[in-house]
Design a protein around this motif. Structure first.
Motif, PDB file in Angstrom:
ATOM      1  N   GLN A 132       0.847  -1.200   0.000  1.00  0.00           N
ATOM      2  CA  GLN A 132       0.000   0.000   0.000  1.00  0.00           C
ATOM      3  C   GLN A 132       0.879   1.246   0.000  1.00  0.00           C
ATOM      4  OE1 GLN A 132      -3.382   1.147   1.394  1.00  0.00           O
ATOM      5  NE2 GLN A 132      -4.402  -0.776   1.876  1.00  0.00           N
ATOM      6  N   SER A 133       2.015   1.155   0.686  1.00  0.00           N
ATOM      7  CA  SER A 133       2.877   2.338   0.802  1.00  0.00           C
ATOM      8  C   SER A 133       3.457   2.725  -0.561  1.00  0.00           C
ATOM      9  CB  SER A 133       3.990   2.096   1.814  1.00  0.00           C
ATOM     10  OG  SER A 133       4.778   1.017   1.379  1.00  0.00           O
ATOM     11  N   THR A 134       3.609   1.761  -1.454  1.00  0.00           N
ATOM     12  CA  THR A 134       4.104   2.080  -2.809  1.00  0.00           C
ATOM     13  C   THR A 134       3.054   2.910  -3.541  1.00  0.00           C
ATOM     14  OG1 THR A 134       5.161  -0.088  -2.807  1.00  0.00           O
ATOM     15  CG2 THR A 134       5.100   1.082  -4.895  1.00  0.00           C
ATOM     16  N   VAL A 135       1.800   2.472  -3.442  1.00  0.00           N
ATOM     17  CA  VAL A 135       0.716   3.219  -4.088  1.00  0.00           C
ATOM     18  C   VAL A 135       0.659   4.628  -3.506  1.00  0.00           C
ATOM     19  CG1 VAL A 135      -1.765   3.318  -4.496  1.00  0.00           C
ATOM     20  CG2 VAL A 135      -0.610   1.102  -4.473  1.00  0.00           C
ATOM     21  N   TYR A 136       0.733   4.700  -2.191  1.00  0.00           N
ATOM     22  CA  TYR A 136       0.695   5.988  -1.491  1.00  0.00           C
ATOM     23  C   TYR A 136       1.783   6.925  -2.025  1.00  0.00           C
ATOM     24  CZ  TYR A 136       1.679   9.306   2.265  1.00  0.00           C
ATOM     25  OH  TYR A 136       1.949  10.441   2.968  1.00  0.00           O
ATOM     26  N   ARG A 137       2.988   6.374  -2.141  1.00  0.00           N
ATOM     27  CA  ARG A 137       4.143   7.178  -2.573  1.00  0.00           C
ATOM     28  C   ARG A 137       3.944   7.690  -4.011  1.00  0.00           C
ATOM     29  NH1 ARG A 137       8.382   5.084  -4.572  1.00  0.00           N
ATOM     30  NH2 ARG A 137       7.969   3.026  -3.716  1.00  0.00           N
ATOM     31  N   VAL A 138       3.499   6.806  -4.879  1.00  0.00           N
ATOM     32  CA  VAL A 138       3.331   7.195  -6.289  1.00  0.00           C
ATOM     33  C   VAL A 138       2.261   8.289  -6.419  1.00  0.00           C
ATOM     34  CG1 VAL A 138       2.584   6.393  -8.565  1.00  0.00           C
ATOM     35  CG2 VAL A 138       4.132   4.992  -7.202  1.00  0.00           C
ATOM     36  N   LEU A 139       1.162   8.124  -5.690  1.00  0.00           N
ATOM     37  CA  LEU A 139       0.097   9.132  -5.764  1.00  0.00           C
ATOM     38  C   LEU A 139       0.599  10.463  -5.217  1.00  0.00           C
ATOM     39  CD1 LEU A 139      -3.099   7.113  -4.712  1.00  0.00           C
ATOM     40  CD2 LEU A 139      -2.386   7.787  -7.011  1.00  0.00           C
ATOM     41  N   LYS A 140       1.296  10.395  -4.090  1.00  0.00           N
ATOM     42  CA  LYS A 140       1.775  11.618  -3.447  1.00  0.00           C
ATOM     43  C   LYS A 140       2.728  12.381  -4.350  1.00  0.00           C
ATOM     44  CE  LYS A 140       4.161  12.884   0.489  1.00  0.00           C
ATOM     45  NZ  LYS A 140       5.114  12.410   1.461  1.00  0.00           N
ATOM     46  N   GLU A 141       3.546  11.626  -5.080  1.00  0.00           N
ATOM     47  CA  GLU A 141       4.546  12.268  -5.939  1.00  0.00           C
ATOM     48  C   GLU A 141       3.941  12.850  -7.209  1.00  0.00           C
ATOM     49  OE1 GLU A 141       7.512   9.333  -6.745  1.00  0.00           O
ATOM     50  OE2 GLU A 141       8.325   9.450  -4.700  1.00  0.00           O
ATOM     51  N   ASN A 142       2.810  12.334  -7.629  1.00  0.00           N
ATOM     52  CA  ASN A 142       2.297  12.731  -8.948  1.00  0.00           C
ATOM     53  C   ASN A 142       0.978  13.475  -8.926  1.00  0.00           C
ATOM     54  OD1 ASN A 142       4.202  11.376 -11.050  1.00  0.00           O
ATOM     55  ND2 ASN A 142       3.924   9.892  -9.406  1.00  0.00           N
ATOM     56  N   TYR A 143       0.335  13.498  -7.799  1.00  0.00           N
ATOM     57  CA  TYR A 143      -0.941  14.211  -7.690  1.00  0.00           C
ATOM     58  C   TYR A 143      -0.876  15.171  -6.513  1.00  0.00           C
ATOM     59  CZ  TYR A 143      -3.016  10.857 -10.966  1.00  0.00           C
ATOM     60  OH  TYR A 143      -3.318  10.117 -12.075  1.00  0.00           O
ATOM     61  N   THR A 144      -1.899  16.026  -6.428  1.00  0.00           N
ATOM     62  CA  THR A 144      -1.974  16.932  -5.289  1.00  0.00           C
ATOM     63  C   THR A 144      -2.903  16.335  -4.249  1.00  0.00           C
ATOM     64  OG1 THR A 144      -1.825  18.678  -6.918  1.00  0.00           O
ATOM     65  CG2 THR A 144      -2.380  19.333  -4.679  1.00  0.00           C
ATOM     66  N   ALA A 145      -2.434  16.290  -3.010  1.00  0.00           N
ATOM     67  CA  ALA A 145      -3.231  15.686  -1.935  1.00  0.00           C
ATOM     68  C   ALA A 145      -4.193  16.704  -1.339  1.00  0.00           C
ATOM     69  CB  ALA A 145      -2.310  15.154  -0.862  1.00  0.00           C
ATOM     70  N   PHE A 146      -5.403  16.242  -1.056  1.00  0.00           N
ATOM     71  CA  PHE A 146      -6.397  17.057  -0.349  1.00  0.00           C
ATOM     72  C   PHE A 146      -6.886  16.257   0.851  1.00  0.00           C
ATOM     73  CE2 PHE A 146      -6.436  18.558  -4.671  1.00  0.00           C
ATOM     74  CZ  PHE A 146      -6.509  19.937  -4.536  1.00  0.00           C
ATOM     75  N   GLY A 147      -7.348  16.937   1.888  1.00  0.00           N
ATOM     76  CA  GLY A 147      -7.864  16.236   3.072  1.00  0.00           C
ATOM     77  C   GLY A 147      -6.736  15.719   3.935  1.00  0.00           C
ATOM     78  N   LYS A 148      -7.125  15.156   5.070  1.00  0.00           N
ATOM     79  CA  LYS A 148      -6.108  14.738   6.045  1.00  0.00           C
ATOM     80  C   LYS A 148      -6.197  13.260   6.361  1.00  0.00           C
ATOM     81  CE  LYS A 148      -4.276  18.701   8.226  1.00  0.00           C
ATOM     82  NZ  LYS A 148      -4.974  19.920   8.553  1.00  0.00           N
ATOM     83  N   LYS A 149      -5.033  12.688   6.633  1.00  0.00           N
ATOM     84  CA  LYS A 149      -4.900  11.307   7.091  1.00  0.00           C
ATOM     85  C   LYS A 149      -5.783  10.334   6.323  1.00  0.00           C
ATOM     86  CE  LYS A 149      -2.861  12.274  11.476  1.00  0.00           C
ATOM     87  NZ  LYS A 149      -3.053  12.497  12.886  1.00  0.00           N
TER      88      LYS A 149
END
Ligand code: ZN
Length: 302
Positions: free
Chosen positions: A279-296
């Motif tokens: 799951q952490s790989t998916v998390y990392r890829v999304l974080k690097e390529n998209y803009t995050a909204f919301g918390k936790k």
């Protein structure tokens, strides 16, 4: 000079994705194959236009609207004083024209007559030019690009370019000198700005998230048999390698287009890819390529 590139329509992309993840019925499959074929023909024509000479603007895939009427132009070429509207057809086999209708010799099926569609587009386009206060000579043609196509019973005055005439058509175009000025450029930009990004004629099959096969597939042979080795996915079917990051991004884009109302979250993409990933790989890829909204726990990406 190419001012607007051609890319696959959302409709074609969605049909491609659905075809890989669910069983299309025969009609849907037929429609899908026609979309693929149409696109293939357009790309073939684009390749021929790469050798275009003199000053010209080429605008691909324009969807315009005038008084609530939509019309599509596969290729629009602006030359000095003249605009070519081109509709590209990738039909195969023998067809014939009879009292304004187009039929397949083999099956007897009737096709939508591309000449009528073209005339309608030409009329609407002329009105649009008038409204924008531009004067050009307009010449429109249906180009049958497939060398395996023959048309019977077409009269000579029809705006048709048969496969055996396509090269000559381009040659003749090239033999006409053309110099463009500021007003030509202004019109080209105006037309591109009028392009409608959402096509109201797109028809898609009914589908739901639950019904679609989850998983990642190979971008070469589309097999779902994918293994992780080092930092890549390896296709068990064809041996193709693709970096994990690229695979996740490719499938996130697919998810986005198929389900515009669903949020991109680590969990959702993890479930969509349905593969032994961290799951952490998916998390990392999304974080690097998209803009995050919301918390936790409520974080989503756009
Ligand atoms: Zn493969």
């Amino acid at each position: 000079m190419l001012l607007k590139e051609r890319t696959e329509s959302d409709e074609l992309l969605i049909m491609r994705y659905l075809n890989r993840r669910m069983k299309l019925d025969e009609k849907e499959k037929f429609r899908y194959m026609n979309l693929e074929k149409g696109y293939e023909g357009e790309v073939k024509f684009d390749e021929l236009l790469e050798n275009l000479q003199e000053e010209r603007f080429v605008i691909n895939d324009l969807l315009l609207e005038l008084n609530n009427s939509y019309f599509q132009i596969d290729t629009l070429i602006i030359s000095q004083g003249i605009i070519h509207l081109i509709d590209i057809k990738n039909f195969e086999g023998d067809c014939y024209l009879e009292s304004d209708k187009l039929f397949s010799v083999k099956t007897g099926w009737e096709y939508k007559n591309p000449i009528n569609q073209l005339k309608r587009s030409e009329t609407l386009f002329s009105q649009l030019l008038k409204k924008l206060k531009y004067t050009y000579l307009i010449k429109s043609s249906v180009v049958f690009i497939n060398p395996e196509f023959t048309l019977y019973q077409a009269s000579m005055d029809q705006p048709i370019i048969l496969p055996s005439q396509v090269n000559r058509f381009i040659k003749e175009l090239n033999n006409t000198p053309s110099k463009l000025n500021y007003s030509d450029k202004e019109l080209a930009q105006k037309l591109i700005s009028l392009h409608q990004p959402k096509n109201p004629f797109h028809r898609l099959p009914n589908f739901s998230y639950e019904q679609l096969q989850k998983g990642v597939y190979c971008n070469h042979c589309f097999s779902f048999l994918m293994l992780i080795k080092n930092h890549s996915f390896v296709c068990k079917n064809c041996g193709n390698h693709e970096k994990i990051k690229k695979v996740i991004l490719r499938h996130t884009k697919e998810y986005q287009l198929l389900f515009p109302d669903r949020k991109i979250t680590t969990n959702n993409i993890f479930e969509w890819c349905n593969v032994e990933l961290n799951q952490s790989t998916v998390y990392r890829v999304l974080k690097e390529n998209y803009t995050a909204f919301g918390k936790k726990k409520n974080t989503y990406y756009e």
